[in-house]
Scaffold this active site. Structure first.
Site, PDB file in Angstrom:
ATOM      1  N   LYS A 148      53.258  39.902  38.072  1.00  0.00           N
ATOM      2  CA  LYS A 148      52.199  40.539  38.854  1.00  0.00           C
ATOM      3  C   LYS A 148      52.715  40.780  40.265  1.00  0.00           C
ATOM      4  CE  LYS A 148      47.723  39.967  40.969  1.00  0.00           C
ATOM      5  NZ  LYS A 148      46.784  38.970  41.521  1.00  0.00           N
TER       6      LYS A 148
ATOM      7  N   ASN B 174      40.510  33.926  40.482  1.00  0.00           N
ATOM      8  CA  ASN B 174      40.948  32.581  40.824  1.00  0.00           C
ATOM      9  C   ASN B 174      39.871  31.878  41.648  1.00  0.00           C
ATOM     10  OD1 ASN B 174      44.099  31.158  42.084  1.00  0.00           O
ATOM     11  ND2 ASN B 174      42.199  30.176  41.578  1.00  0.00           N
TER      12      ASN B 174
END
Length: 265
Positions: free
Chosen positions: A103, A212
Protein backbone atom coordinates in the site's frame (compact mmCIF):
# COMPACT_ATOMS: atom_id res chain seq x y z
CA UNK A 1 -23.56 -13.82 1.48
CA UNK A 2 -22.42 -16.20 -1.25
CA UNK A 3 -18.94 -17.63 -0.91
CA UNK A 4 -18.56 -16.89 -4.62
CA UNK A 5 -18.89 -13.13 -4.00
CA UNK A 6 -15.23 -12.48 -3.39
CA UNK A 7 -12.89 -9.50 -3.40
CA UNK A 8 -10.15 -10.02 -5.97
CA UNK A 9 -6.93 -8.01 -5.82
CA UNK A 10 -3.92 -8.74 -8.01
CA UNK A 11 -5.36 -12.12 -8.97
CA UNK A 12 -6.02 -13.36 -5.42
CA UNK A 13 -9.52 -13.69 -3.97
CA UNK A 14 -10.65 -12.90 -0.43
CA UNK A 15 -13.92 -13.54 1.40
CA UNK A 16 -13.66 -10.45 3.60
CA UNK A 17 -14.14 -6.97 2.18
CA UNK A 18 -12.90 -5.28 5.35
CA UNK A 19 -9.19 -4.42 5.42
CA UNK A 20 -7.84 -3.44 8.82
CA UNK A 21 -4.78 -1.57 10.06
CA UNK A 22 -2.58 -2.81 12.88
CA UNK A 23 -1.59 0.48 14.54
CA UNK A 24 -2.77 2.35 17.65
CA UNK A 25 -3.88 -0.67 19.69
CA UNK A 26 -2.66 -0.98 23.28
CA UNK A 27 -0.57 -4.03 22.38
CA UNK A 28 -0.18 -6.72 19.73
CA UNK A 29 -2.53 -9.06 21.60
CA UNK A 30 -5.36 -6.54 21.26
CA UNK A 31 -4.42 -6.06 17.62
CA UNK A 32 -4.87 -9.78 16.97
CA UNK A 33 -8.15 -9.93 18.88
CA UNK A 34 -9.55 -7.04 16.83
CA UNK A 35 -8.44 -8.65 13.58
CA UNK A 36 -10.14 -11.90 14.53
CA UNK A 37 -13.36 -10.08 15.43
CA UNK A 38 -13.31 -8.14 12.15
CA UNK A 39 -12.87 -11.21 9.98
CA UNK A 40 -10.23 -9.32 8.00
CA UNK A 41 -7.89 -11.29 5.78
CA UNK A 42 -5.77 -8.36 4.57
CA UNK A 43 -4.01 -6.33 7.27
CA UNK A 44 -1.96 -3.24 6.65
CA UNK A 45 1.28 -2.53 8.51
CA UNK A 46 3.24 0.72 8.81
CA UNK A 47 6.79 -0.42 8.05
CA UNK A 48 8.40 2.67 9.61
CA UNK A 49 6.51 2.24 12.89
CA UNK A 50 6.05 -1.50 13.39
CA UNK A 51 8.63 -4.12 14.22
CA UNK A 52 8.57 -6.97 11.72
CA UNK A 53 11.95 -8.27 12.75
CA UNK A 54 14.09 -5.24 12.00
CA UNK A 55 14.42 -4.60 15.76
CA UNK A 56 15.52 -7.86 17.43
CA UNK A 57 14.61 -8.10 21.09
CA UNK A 58 11.40 -6.09 20.71
CA UNK A 59 7.89 -7.54 20.31
CA UNK A 60 7.38 -8.63 16.71
CA UNK A 61 3.97 -8.15 15.09
CA UNK A 62 4.50 -11.28 13.00
CA UNK A 63 4.43 -13.40 16.18
CA UNK A 64 0.81 -12.28 16.67
CA UNK A 65 -0.28 -11.71 13.08
CA UNK A 66 1.46 -14.43 11.06
CA UNK A 67 1.63 -14.16 7.26
CA UNK A 68 0.43 -17.77 7.12
CA UNK A 69 -2.94 -16.57 8.47
CA UNK A 70 -3.20 -13.03 7.09
CA UNK A 71 -2.17 -11.28 3.88
CA UNK A 72 0.22 -8.57 4.97
CA UNK A 73 -0.11 -5.18 3.28
CA UNK A 74 2.98 -3.12 4.16
CA UNK A 75 2.36 0.61 3.86
CA UNK A 76 4.40 3.78 3.71
CA UNK A 77 2.68 5.77 6.47
CA UNK A 78 4.97 8.60 7.53
CA UNK A 79 6.58 9.04 4.11
CA UNK A 80 6.48 12.51 2.54
CA UNK A 81 8.48 11.91 -0.64
CA UNK A 82 8.38 9.36 -3.41
CA UNK A 83 11.97 8.35 -2.66
CA UNK A 84 11.20 7.61 1.00
CA UNK A 85 8.14 5.59 0.05
CA UNK A 86 10.03 3.51 -2.50
CA UNK A 87 12.87 2.81 -0.05
CA UNK A 88 10.39 1.79 2.64
CA UNK A 89 8.64 -0.72 0.41
CA UNK A 90 11.92 -2.18 -0.81
CA UNK A 91 12.73 -2.80 2.87
CA UNK A 92 9.31 -4.37 3.37
CA UNK A 93 9.93 -6.76 0.50
CA UNK A 94 13.17 -7.87 2.18
CA UNK A 95 11.55 -8.28 5.61
CA UNK A 96 8.62 -10.26 4.18
CA UNK A 97 10.64 -12.59 1.93
CA UNK A 98 9.80 -11.06 -1.43
CA UNK A 99 6.19 -10.07 -0.66
CA UNK A 100 5.12 -7.64 -3.40
CA UNK A 101 1.55 -6.54 -2.54
CA UNK A 102 1.94 -3.10 -0.95
CA UNK A 103 0.00 0.00 0.00
CA UNK A 104 1.51 3.27 -1.17
CA UNK A 105 0.81 6.51 0.63
CA UNK A 106 2.86 9.66 0.23
CA UNK A 107 1.65 12.39 2.55
CA UNK A 108 1.70 16.11 1.87
CA UNK A 109 1.00 17.72 5.24
CA UNK A 110 1.54 16.34 8.76
CA UNK A 111 -1.44 18.27 10.12
CA UNK A 112 -4.06 16.71 7.85
CA UNK A 113 -2.24 13.71 6.29
CA UNK A 114 -3.66 14.59 2.88
CA UNK A 115 -1.90 12.74 0.04
CA UNK A 116 0.75 14.47 -2.06
CA UNK A 117 -0.45 13.32 -5.46
CA UNK A 118 2.55 14.36 -7.64
CA UNK A 119 4.86 12.36 -5.34
CA UNK A 120 2.34 9.53 -5.14
CA UNK A 121 2.19 9.24 -8.93
CA UNK A 122 6.00 9.32 -9.14
CA UNK A 123 6.38 6.58 -6.53
CA UNK A 124 3.65 4.45 -8.08
CA UNK A 125 5.41 4.49 -11.45
CA UNK A 126 8.72 3.41 -9.90
CA UNK A 127 7.16 0.65 -7.81
CA UNK A 128 5.11 -0.79 -10.68
CA UNK A 129 8.23 -0.79 -12.85
CA UNK A 130 10.02 -2.75 -10.09
CA UNK A 131 7.33 -5.42 -10.01
CA UNK A 132 5.35 -4.36 -6.96
CA UNK A 133 1.57 -4.81 -6.89
CA UNK A 134 0.57 -1.38 -5.71
CA UNK A 135 -2.59 -0.34 -3.89
CA UNK A 136 -2.69 3.44 -3.59
CA UNK A 137 -4.05 5.86 -0.99
CA UNK A 138 -5.12 8.91 -2.97
CA UNK A 139 -7.43 11.90 -3.18
CA UNK A 140 -10.95 11.58 -4.52
CA UNK A 141 -9.96 13.36 -7.74
CA UNK A 142 -11.26 11.15 -10.58
CA UNK A 143 -8.59 12.40 -13.00
CA UNK A 144 -5.69 11.49 -10.73
CA UNK A 145 -7.32 8.15 -9.97
CA UNK A 146 -7.42 7.47 -13.71
CA UNK A 147 -3.73 8.42 -13.98
CA UNK A 148 -2.90 5.88 -11.28
CA UNK A 149 -4.90 3.24 -13.10
CA UNK A 150 -3.00 4.02 -16.31
CA UNK A 151 0.30 3.52 -14.46
CA UNK A 152 -0.72 -0.04 -13.60
CA UNK A 153 -1.64 -0.09 -9.92
CA UNK A 154 -3.90 -2.91 -8.70
CA UNK A 155 -6.36 -0.94 -6.53
CA UNK A 156 -7.49 2.66 -6.08
CA UNK A 157 -7.96 3.80 -2.47
CA UNK A 158 -9.54 7.26 -2.30
CA UNK A 159 -10.05 8.88 1.08
CA UNK A 160 -13.57 9.34 2.41
CA UNK A 161 -12.33 12.18 4.62
CA UNK A 162 -9.12 12.95 6.49
CA UNK A 163 -7.22 10.07 8.09
CA UNK A 164 -8.47 9.45 11.61
CA UNK A 165 -11.22 12.06 11.38
CA UNK A 166 -14.18 9.68 11.59
CA UNK A 167 -16.18 12.11 9.45
CA UNK A 168 -17.40 9.53 6.95
CA UNK A 169 -17.81 10.06 3.20
CA UNK A 170 -17.76 13.83 2.65
CA UNK A 171 -17.88 13.81 -1.15
CA UNK A 172 -20.03 10.94 -2.41
CA UNK A 173 -20.29 12.53 -5.86
CA UNK A 174 -16.55 12.31 -6.57
CA UNK A 175 -16.55 8.77 -5.24
CA UNK A 176 -19.42 7.97 -7.60
CA UNK A 177 -17.39 9.31 -10.56
CA UNK A 178 -14.41 7.17 -9.55
CA UNK A 179 -16.56 4.07 -9.24
CA UNK A 180 -18.17 4.67 -12.62
CA UNK A 181 -14.87 5.02 -14.46
CA UNK A 182 -12.61 2.52 -12.71
CA UNK A 183 -11.88 -1.00 -13.91
CA UNK A 184 -9.96 -1.71 -10.69
CA UNK A 185 -11.20 -2.39 -7.16
CA UNK A 186 -12.06 0.91 -5.47
CA UNK A 187 -11.43 0.69 -1.73
CA UNK A 188 -12.45 3.56 0.53
CA UNK A 189 -9.49 4.38 2.74
CA UNK A 190 -9.46 6.88 5.62
CA UNK A 191 -12.12 8.83 7.45
CA UNK A 192 -14.77 6.21 8.16
CA UNK A 193 -15.99 6.23 11.74
CA UNK A 194 -18.98 3.93 12.12
CA UNK A 195 -20.44 0.75 10.64
CA UNK A 196 -23.04 2.91 8.89
CA UNK A 197 -20.21 4.79 7.12
CA UNK A 198 -18.82 1.47 5.94
CA UNK A 199 -22.26 0.32 4.83
CA UNK A 200 -22.76 3.46 2.75
CA UNK A 201 -19.44 2.91 0.96
CA UNK A 202 -20.36 -0.67 0.19
CA UNK A 203 -23.89 0.25 -0.91
CA UNK A 204 -22.35 2.63 -3.45
CA UNK A 205 -20.43 -0.26 -4.98
CA UNK A 206 -17.00 0.05 -3.42
CA UNK A 207 -15.10 -3.22 -3.51
CA UNK A 208 -13.98 -2.91 0.11
CA UNK A 209 -13.12 -0.48 2.89
CA UNK A 210 -9.94 -0.07 4.91
CA UNK A 211 -9.89 1.31 8.43
CA UNK A 212 -7.70 1.53 11.50
CA UNK A 213 -8.55 4.41 13.85
CA UNK A 214 -12.29 3.74 13.66
CA UNK A 215 -11.61 0.40 15.34
CA UNK A 216 -8.48 0.97 17.43
CA UNK A 217 -9.76 4.32 18.72
CA UNK A 218 -13.14 2.98 19.85
CA UNK A 219 -13.87 2.52 23.55
CA UNK A 220 -14.15 -1.21 22.87
CA UNK A 221 -12.01 -2.00 19.79
CA UNK A 222 -12.97 -5.68 19.71
CA UNK A 223 -16.69 -4.96 19.74
CA UNK A 224 -16.26 -2.21 17.14
CA UNK A 225 -14.32 -4.59 14.89
CA UNK A 226 -17.26 -6.98 15.01
CA UNK A 227 -19.68 -4.14 14.27
CA UNK A 228 -17.62 -2.99 11.30
CA UNK A 229 -17.65 -6.51 9.88
CA UNK A 230 -21.44 -6.52 10.02
CA UNK A 231 -21.68 -3.05 8.47
CA UNK A 232 -19.52 -4.06 5.52
CA UNK A 233 -21.48 -7.26 4.98
CA UNK A 234 -24.84 -5.45 5.17
CA UNK A 235 -23.72 -2.78 2.72
CA UNK A 236 -22.43 -5.34 0.27
CA UNK A 237 -25.63 -7.37 0.41
CA UNK A 238 -27.67 -4.19 -0.14
CA UNK A 239 -25.57 -3.35 -3.20
CA UNK A 240 -26.06 -6.83 -4.64
CA UNK A 241 -29.78 -6.78 -3.84
CA UNK A 242 -30.34 -3.46 -5.62
CA UNK A 243 -32.07 -0.71 -3.69
CA UNK A 244 -35.48 0.70 -4.57
CA UNK A 245 -35.16 3.86 -6.72
CA UNK A 246 -35.53 7.20 -4.96
CA UNK A 247 -38.61 9.18 -5.95
CA UNK A 248 -40.64 11.93 -4.37
CA UNK A 249 -44.02 10.28 -4.92
CA UNK A 250 -44.40 6.54 -5.22
CA UNK A 251 -47.56 6.64 -7.37
CA UNK A 252 -48.27 3.04 -6.40
CA UNK A 253 -49.29 2.01 -2.89
CA UNK A 254 -47.16 -0.67 -1.28
CA UNK A 255 -50.27 -2.60 -0.24
CA UNK A 256 -52.74 -4.02 -2.80
CA UNK A 257 -55.90 -2.00 -3.40
CA UNK A 258 -57.90 -4.68 -5.21
CA UNK A 259 -60.03 -7.21 -3.41
CA UNK A 260 -60.34 -5.14 -0.25
CA UNK A 261 -62.99 -6.16 2.26
CA UNK A 262 -65.78 -3.63 2.18
CA UNK A 263 -66.50 -1.78 5.38
CA UNK A 264 -69.91 -0.62 4.15
CA UNK A 265 -72.95 -1.93 6.05
Amino acid sequence: MSSQDTLTIAGKSYQSRLLVGTGKYKDFAETRAALDASGAQIVTVAIRRTNLGQNPGEPNLLDYVPPSRFTMLPNTAGCYTADDAVRTLRLARELLDGHDLVKLEVLGDPTNLFPNMPETLKAAKTLVDEGFKVMVYCTDDPIQCRMLEDIGVVAIMPLASLIGSGMGILNPWNLRLILDQSKLPVIVDAGLGTPSDAAVAMEMGCAAVLMNTAISGAKDPILMASAMKKGVEAGREAFLAGRVPRKLYSGVPSSPTEGLISTAK
